[in-house]
Design a protein around this motif. Sequence first.
Motif, PDB file in Angstrom:
ATOM      1  N   HIS A 209      66.629  90.144 -11.736  1.00  0.00           N
ATOM      2  CA  HIS A 209      66.657  91.612 -11.869  1.00  0.00           C
ATOM      3  C   HIS A 209      66.721  92.300 -10.513  1.00  0.00           C
ATOM      4  O   HIS A 209      65.700  92.727  -9.975  1.00  0.00           O
ATOM      5  N   PRO A 210      67.878  92.466  -9.913  1.00  0.00           N
ATOM      6  CA  PRO A 210      67.977  93.193  -8.640  1.00  0.00           C
ATOM      7  C   PRO A 210      67.826  94.698  -8.865  1.00  0.00           C
ATOM      8  O   PRO A 210      68.800  95.417  -9.036  1.00  0.00           O
ATOM      9  N   VAL A 211      66.591  95.202  -8.855  1.00  0.00           N
ATOM     10  CA  VAL A 211      66.346  96.583  -9.272  1.00  0.00           C
ATOM     11  C   VAL A 211      66.732  97.615  -8.220  1.00  0.00           C
ATOM     12  O   VAL A 211      67.146  98.729  -8.557  1.00  0.00           O
ATOM     13  N   GLY A 212      66.558  97.308  -6.939  1.00  0.00           N
ATOM     14  CA  GLY A 212      66.835  98.308  -5.921  1.00  0.00           C
ATOM     15  C   GLY A 212      65.767  99.379  -5.884  1.00  0.00           C
ATOM     16  O   GLY A 212      64.605  99.142  -6.208  1.00  0.00           O
ATOM     17  N   ALA A 213      66.162 100.603  -5.488  1.00  0.00           N
ATOM     18  CA  ALA A 213      65.264 101.759  -5.404  1.00  0.00           C
ATOM     19  C   ALA A 213      64.069 101.496  -4.495  1.00  0.00           C
ATOM     20  O   ALA A 213      62.993 102.045  -4.706  1.00  0.00           O
ATOM     21  N   GLY A 214      64.252 100.636  -3.498  1.00  0.00           N
ATOM     22  CA  GLY A 214      63.159 100.334  -2.588  1.00  0.00           C
ATOM     23  C   GLY A 214      62.079  99.461  -3.186  1.00  0.00           C
ATOM     24  O   GLY A 214      61.020  99.276  -2.592  1.00  0.00           O
TER      25      GLY A 214
ATOM     26  N   ASP B 238      72.649  80.285 -18.532  1.00  0.00           N
ATOM     27  CA  ASP B 238      73.437  81.010 -19.532  1.00  0.00           C
ATOM     28  C   ASP B 238      74.814  81.289 -18.961  1.00  0.00           C
ATOM     29  O   ASP B 238      74.987  82.216 -18.160  1.00  0.00           O
ATOM     30  N   PRO B 239      75.829  80.502 -19.334  1.00  0.00           N
ATOM     31  CA  PRO B 239      77.180  80.713 -18.810  1.00  0.00           C
ATOM     32  C   PRO B 239      77.722  82.119 -19.077  1.00  0.00           C
ATOM     33  O   PRO B 239      78.615  82.588 -18.370  1.00  0.00           O
ATOM     34  N   GLY B 240      77.163  82.803 -20.061  1.00  0.00           N
ATOM     35  CA  GLY B 240      77.606  84.155 -20.367  1.00  0.00           C
ATOM     36  C   GLY B 240      76.788  85.229 -19.691  1.00  0.00           C
ATOM     37  O   GLY B 240      76.924  86.413 -20.010  1.00  0.00           O
ATOM     38  N   ALA B 241      75.940  84.853 -18.749  1.00  0.00           N
ATOM     39  CA  ALA B 241      75.075  85.825 -18.061  1.00  0.00           C
ATOM     40  C   ALA B 241      75.917  86.868 -17.332  1.00  0.00           C
ATOM     41  O   ALA B 241      77.022  86.576 -16.865  1.00  0.00           O
ATOM     42  N   PRO B 242      75.424  88.094 -17.220  1.00  0.00           N
ATOM     43  CA  PRO B 242      76.186  89.138 -16.513  1.00  0.00           C
ATOM     44  C   PRO B 242      76.360  88.807 -15.045  1.00  0.00           C
ATOM     45  O   PRO B 242      75.573  88.050 -14.473  1.00  0.00           O
ATOM     46  N   ARG B 243      77.399  89.386 -14.470  1.00  0.00           N
ATOM     47  CA  ARG B 243      77.661  89.212 -13.047  1.00  0.00           C
ATOM     48  C   ARG B 243      77.345  90.504 -12.305  1.00  0.00           C
ATOM     49  O   ARG B 243      77.473  91.594 -12.850  1.00  0.00           O
ATOM     50  N   PRO B 244      76.925  90.423 -11.048  1.00  0.00           N
ATOM     51  CA  PRO B 244      76.665  91.636 -10.273  1.00  0.00           C
ATOM     52  C   PRO B 244      77.929  92.479 -10.121  1.00  0.00           C
ATOM     53  O   PRO B 244      79.039  91.952 -10.006  1.00  0.00           O
TER      54      PRO B 244
ATOM     55  N   ALA C  16      63.646  79.482  -9.768  1.00  0.00           N
ATOM     56  CA  ALA C  16      64.936  79.841  -9.177  1.00  0.00           C
ATOM     57  C   ALA C  16      64.848  81.213  -8.542  1.00  0.00           C
ATOM     58  O   ALA C  16      64.910  82.240  -9.219  1.00  0.00           O
ATOM     59  N   ALA C  17      64.681  81.222  -7.230  1.00  0.00           N
ATOM     60  CA  ALA C  17      64.645  82.459  -6.451  1.00  0.00           C
ATOM     61  C   ALA C  17      65.891  82.477  -5.572  1.00  0.00           C
ATOM     62  O   ALA C  17      65.816  82.722  -4.367  1.00  0.00           O
ATOM     63  N   ASP C  18      67.042  82.194  -6.196  1.00  0.00           N
ATOM     64  CA  ASP C  18      68.281  82.039  -5.443  1.00  0.00           C
ATOM     65  C   ASP C  18      69.120  83.308  -5.390  1.00  0.00           C
ATOM     66  O   ASP C  18      70.322  83.268  -5.168  1.00  0.00           O
ATOM     67  N   GLY C  19      68.488  84.448  -5.577  1.00  0.00           N
ATOM     68  CA  GLY C  19      69.085  85.713  -5.204  1.00  0.00           C
ATOM     69  C   GLY C  19      70.103  86.304  -6.163  1.00  0.00           C
ATOM     70  O   GLY C  19      70.320  85.834  -7.278  1.00  0.00           O
ATOM     71  N   LEU C  20      70.724  87.373  -5.672  1.00  0.00           N
ATOM     72  CA  LEU C  20      71.654  88.171  -6.477  1.00  0.00           C
ATOM     73  C   LEU C  20      72.762  87.332  -7.092  1.00  0.00           C
ATOM     74  O   LEU C  20      73.130  87.521  -8.254  1.00  0.00           O
TER      75      LEU C  20
ATOM     76  N   LYS D 235      74.595  96.320  -8.849  1.00  0.00           N
ATOM     77  CA  LYS D 235      73.772  96.459 -10.045  1.00  0.00           C
ATOM     78  C   LYS D 235      74.070  95.281 -10.952  1.00  0.00           C
ATOM     79  O   LYS D 235      75.122  94.642 -10.852  1.00  0.00           O
ATOM     80  N   LEU D 236      73.134  94.981 -11.828  1.00  0.00           N
ATOM     81  CA  LEU D 236      73.267  93.844 -12.723  1.00  0.00           C
ATOM     82  C   LEU D 236      72.749  94.250 -14.092  1.00  0.00           C
ATOM     83  O   LEU D 236      71.632  94.765 -14.209  1.00  0.00           O
ATOM     84  N   ALA D 237      73.571  94.047 -15.109  1.00  0.00           N
ATOM     85  CA  ALA D 237      73.122  94.341 -16.469  1.00  0.00           C
ATOM     86  C   ALA D 237      71.941  93.441 -16.818  1.00  0.00           C
ATOM     87  O   ALA D 237      71.698  92.417 -16.175  1.00  0.00           O
TER      88      ALA D 237
END
Length: 370
Positions: A279-284, A158-164, A145-149, A259-261
């Motif tokens: 894991h959308p880490v950012g920071a380039g 996981d229905p309880g997964a964090p949201r962006p 699953a590479a379906d992004g942010l 950001k994503l927990a």
Amino acid sequence: MHVRAAVIGGGVAGTASAIALRRRTGAEVTVYEAYDPATGEEAGRVGSFLSLAVNGLRALDRIGVLAPVRAAGFAFADQCMWSASGRLLGRVPRGRLASDTLHSTTLLRERLVEAMRAEAERAGVRIVTGRRVTADSLDADLVVAADGLWSATRTALDPGAPRPEYAGLYSISGISRDVPLPGDAFHMVLSRKGAFLCLPVADGGVWWSAQVASPRPPDLAHPPQEWLPLLRELYAGSRTPSAVLAGSVESDRPTLMHKLAEVPVWHDARTVLIGDAAHPVGAGQGASMALEDAVALADAVAASPSVAGALAAYDRLRRPRIARMAKAAAGNREAKTPGRVQHRATEALMPLFLRYAYPRATAWLYEPTA
């Protein structure tokens, strides 16, 4: 172990994982991309560029895609850090160790995806566009699953997964002409309004990206022609950004940074999240970390007698590095959203940090991991 793999998402993470699985394990791989290139929906935004640090480039090398990607972009050995007033705070190796002869590459996102999809097809990967799928609809031994942010698969696992969540920054990218910018480095300007990135390109133009600090997300309903005057006003007191924006000939709409927990569940027995879905880490480092994911996943599949065992091994391997990267990215975001006092302190201390602490602080990220 013979594996039939299905990949959800044909962006950087998905295409890289498809190539890695095909070339390193011999898997039969199909990529499902929801957007259809024939409609133009997937075309890259004006000036929408990204950088690949040396760790991402090494991952590309391991799956045989380094040469075409480097040919599609511009390599920079160094990065110059500037104050808003135009004072040089320091010059450091960009996305690499000082001893590394492989240099960070910056290119348009669409060119990266084009190069990788062409390589995937050469490797024997089947790519299906214009079709939106879910993990449970696919007949495969392994679902990547590479379906992004905004991953639907993350919530399905996981229905309880964090949201962006909005991270207090938005970016606007564009192209300028006739700007006297030093041509041998990538440039970053630290401003009270955020960070401003710019780089000279081969045709004499300048690519730029304004990362604007804002506690509330901007109103995206504003028409495109209103954003550039706003940026010029925001960066009026910053020397280089003002010059670059004055020469702007094209720009895009804002892109919100999120950001994503920490995501507790990355996989089940046959489905795994990679890249921004996990894991959308950012920071380039978003694209580079996704490329690392792809190679690590393929290595785990090649070394394990079962898919479930491979996914568990992948999880154990990647989580510590991703957690460290996420912590660094959070610090990076905070540095771009300072108050007046903190901004002055950052400018005062930055030359010392870049000279004495930067190499040690980044060595863990750029040292070869395999």
